[in-house]
Design a protein around this motif. Structure first.
Motif, mmCIF file in Angstrom:
data_model
loop_
_atom_site.group_PDB
_atom_site.id
_atom_site.type_symbol
_atom_site.label_atom_id
_atom_site.label_comp_id
_atom_site.label_asym_id
_atom_site.label_seq_id
_atom_site.Cartn_x
_atom_site.Cartn_y
_atom_site.Cartn_z
ATOM 1 N N ILE A 1 66.651 68.755 58.273
ATOM 2 C CA ILE A 1 67.452 67.776 57.539
ATOM 3 C C ILE A 1 67.266 67.928 56.024
ATOM 4 N N ILE A 2 66.038 68.076 55.590
ATOM 5 C CA ILE A 2 65.764 68.172 54.149
ATOM 6 C C ILE A 2 66.349 69.460 53.564
ATOM 7 N N CYS A 3 66.124 70.578 54.248
ATOM 8 C CA CYS A 3 66.551 71.877 53.711
ATOM 9 C C CYS A 3 68.070 72.057 53.746
ATOM 10 N N ASN A 4 68.727 71.580 54.803
ATOM 11 C CA ASN A 4 70.152 71.843 54.968
ATOM 12 C C ASN A 4 71.058 70.707 54.524
ATOM 13 N N PHE A 5 70.488 69.514 54.343
ATOM 14 C CA PHE A 5 71.331 68.384 53.949
ATOM 15 C C PHE A 5 70.921 67.803 52.593
ATOM 16 N N ILE B 1 65.613 77.777 50.066
ATOM 17 C CA ILE B 1 65.335 76.632 50.942
ATOM 18 C C ILE B 1 66.378 76.551 52.059
ATOM 19 N N ILE B 2 67.640 76.836 51.741
ATOM 20 C CA ILE B 2 68.691 76.814 52.778
ATOM 21 C C ILE B 2 68.412 77.869 53.839
ATOM 22 N N ASN B 3 67.972 79.059 53.421
ATOM 23 C CA ASN B 3 67.623 80.101 54.393
ATOM 24 C C ASN B 3 66.515 79.627 55.331
ATOM 25 N N ILE B 4 65.538 78.925 54.767
ATOM 26 C CA ILE B 4 64.458 78.363 55.588
ATOM 27 C C ILE B 4 65.018 77.298 56.534
ATOM 28 N N GLY B 5 65.861 76.415 55.995
ATOM 29 C CA GLY B 5 66.424 75.336 56.800
ATOM 30 C C GLY B 5 67.275 75.831 57.951
ATOM 31 N N MET B 6 68.049 76.885 57.713
ATOM 32 C CA MET B 6 68.886 77.421 58.795
ATOM 33 C C MET B 6 68.029 78.087 59.867
ATOM 34 N N TRP B 7 66.877 78.615 59.493
ATOM 35 C CA TRP B 7 65.968 79.137 60.519
ATOM 36 C C TRP B 7 65.434 77.981 61.357
ATOM 37 N N PHE B 8 65.060 76.885 60.708
ATOM 38 C CA PHE B 8 64.555 75.720 61.443
ATOM 39 C C PHE B 8 65.639 75.128 62.338
ATOM 40 N N GLU B 9 66.893 75.218 61.916
ATOM 41 C CA GLU B 9 67.967 74.719 62.776
ATOM 42 C C GLU B 9 67.978 75.478 64.099
#
Length: 575
Positions: free
Chosen positions: A352-356, A380-388
């Motif tokens: 949520i934090i990284c992608n939103f 950070i978005i690259n990290i967030g999409m991995w977590f997704e």
């Protein structure tokens, strides 16, 4: 070809006092010249990560995939997460280039080459994980639709995993052709500027006989448009098929009709973030700040805002439907109250934090045009999409329909090592590509120079005519020694200046070269025409540079070496 008119209010896409010759020099310099210190630092880090990954892969194959953190419940985890993450990144590259070409966007010229190369190299990384996951990678050919050596045993065409093989291989093929077609004019430029015979032969082969005739350009534009038209719907279909790996199952949280468009939007979102990361690195490493400008970065950030908004809507929809269904199993899916407060809460909130949350900062123009903050957000978005992808796979599998099968997943050092290795492999390939292939489409940048170049926009705003503005004395004047057109030696001149170092009039003082015995007014003028103005440059001349200088001038061979211009320059520097 682009029109030579553009509204004055628009910012230039090519900054600096650039001419057509400057574009050829700047784009060809990383290929024809030596790698700078920044390139070696980044390459060394990437190579170390790659070698670590190779060691982990060898350990996995020699020992078995039991060294991964898999268990009886979560038999897809780190590997398939990485697979979908890399596929998502790869599928956006060609889409970015193809869609911007179809919509005739001028700012495409600086980003398309990196986006297309990113596609090729990311799909290569994605393909590694299913092969390693087989446990016996030497039997990888079994996934191909051919009868194997045990008889007419065919693969299961009803399996979504087989659909992946067809979709990704088709996409890789089209993307490779699209990328290579766009490179042809640049290969020809490097071919014509190359000095070393071996280098010239290689680029002659790679350019496929490109001559720059009107017929060549006509076919180039026709083929580019056809491939862009094919690639655009193909991108949508391929990531839709990847989503079928999950959507066609009955696992709670996977069996969802929103997955196909959701996966496509997520792929574009993560792909733009990775392209942004690469552009910011390459503009510094390859000294391309005048071609990858702040305006390009801002345009990319606007697209990231758009696709990030689509992904955020999909998050909200998934959360709402899970709650509205009243199904208790849906409370354990990756976007649910159970995920937000359960054992994988850290992965949920990272998503949520990284992608939103973080991408929302790009609504502020000052931050949207800040290079360092953009790099941080893209990372950070690259990290967030991995977590997704991690949430979708691990959280949904950890708590199935039977409590007796509930389990937690813990990655091992091998899982982490292989993933870091693929990141290193990706950057190794991209950095080697940047040293052998032009990272900017120089021929296409030239088509927008008169409409979007800072120099021409300034002349137009001052009410001056553009007639003769494209003339460059380095390419249109007559050689002061041989009387031949100077562009005949442009490749050798570029190599000589690269070896002696470029002269920066902002920080360096122009020296009187005629103080060196043997350099008269004519020789000094010729040296200046080549970009040599200082004693420091002359002092760096060795046997190799003397021979190159003689090859360019074609007159009084050996004179500079006999009179020791370098030694005289060093004495003048010490005075």
């Amino acid at each position: 070809m682009s029109s030579h008119y553009e509204a004055p209010i628009r910012e230039p896409l090519v900054s600096g006092e650039k001419s057509y010759h400057d574009i050829s020099l700047d784009v060809g310099a990383p290929v024809l010249g030596k790698a700078n210190k920044a390139w070696w630092i980044v390459f060394s880090i990437a190579l170390a990560a790659f070698l670590w990954g190779v060691g982990c892969i060898i350990y996995t194959i020699s020992t078995g995939i039991g060294v991964w953190g898999l268990n009886k419940t979560i038999n897809w985890a780190w590997d398939i997460t990485n697979f979908v993450w890399w596929v998502g990144i790869g599928h956006a590259g060609t889409l970015i280039s193809a869609v911007l070409l179809l919509f005739r966007q001028k700012w495409r010229m600086a980003v398309n080459r990196s986006a297309e190369a990113m596609t090729i190299f990311a799909v290569v990384q994605a393909g590694l994980f299913p092969i390693i996951h087989m446990g016996r990678p030497w039997l990888a050919y079994w996934v191909l639709p051919i009868p194997n050596q045990f008889g007419s045993l065919w693969v299961n065409f009803n399996s979504p995993l087989l659909w992946d093989v067809f979709a990704i291989s088709t996409y890789l093929s089209v993307s490779l052709v699209f990328w290579w077609t766009g490179l042809l004019p640049d290969f020809a430029m490097i071919r014509d500027r190359a000095v070393k015979p071996f280098q010239k032969k290689i680029y002659t082969l790679l350019s496929f006989g490109w001559s720059g005739r009107a017929k060549d350009w006509q076919r180039f534009e026709e083929v580019s448009l056809v491939l862009a038209g094919l690639a655009t719907p193909l991108v949508l279909s391929v990531h839709t098929i990847v989503s079928f790996d999950f959507a066609t199952s009955v696992v709670p949280g996977w069996h969802s009709t929103i997955f196909p468009p959701y996966f496509v939007a997520g792929a574009i979102f993560s792909g733009f973030a990775m392209v942004q990361t690469l552009l910011i690195v390459m503009r510094k490493v390859s000294n391309l700040e005048d071609y990858i400008t702040v305006l390009h970065i801002e345009y990319m950030n606007k697209v990231i805002l758009l696709t990030g908004g689509i992904v955020s809507i999909a998050y909200g929809t998934e959360y709402f439907i899970g709650w509205y269904s009243g199904n208790p199993y849906e409370n354990y899916t990756y976007l649910s109250f159970g995920a937000a407060t359960g054992p994988y809460w850290w992965a949920f909130w990272a998503l949520i934090i990284c992608n939103f949350v973080v991408p929302l900062t790009l609504w502020v123009k000052k931050w949207r045009r800040n290079i360092m903050w953009t790099f941080v957000v893209a990372f950070i978005i690259n990290i967030g999409m991995w977590f997704e992808r991690f949430n979708i796979i691990v959280v949904d599998l950890s708590k199935g329909r039977s409590p007796s099968g509930w389990a937690m997943f813990q990655p091992t050092f091998v899982d982490i090592g292989i993933f870091i290795g693929t990141i290193g492999f990706f950057f190794v390939l991209f950095l080697l590509y940047a040293r052998t292939f032009p990272t900017i489409a120089q021929a296409e940048v030239k088509t927008i120079l008169k409409s979007s170049g800072e120099r021409y926009k300034r002349l137009r705003s001052e009410g001056k005519t553009l007639e003769g503005a494209a003339t460059d004395k380095r390419t249109s004047s007559i050689d002061t020694f041989s009387g031949e057109p100077q562009h005949k030696h442009s490749g050798e001149i570029a190599l000589l200046v690269d070896r002696l170092g470029a002269f920066d009039p902002k920080t360096e003082k122009k020296d009187d070269l005629q103080k060196i015995n043997g350099i008269g007014p004519k020789s000094a003028l010729h040296l200046n025409d080549m970009g040599i103005y200082s004693y420091v440059q002359i002092s760096r001349m060795t046997k190799r540079e003397y021979d190159l200088f003689d090859s360019i001038t074609g007159a009084l061979k050996g004179k500079a070496e006999r009179e020791d211009w370098a030694g005289q320059a060093k004495k003048l520097l010490n005075e």
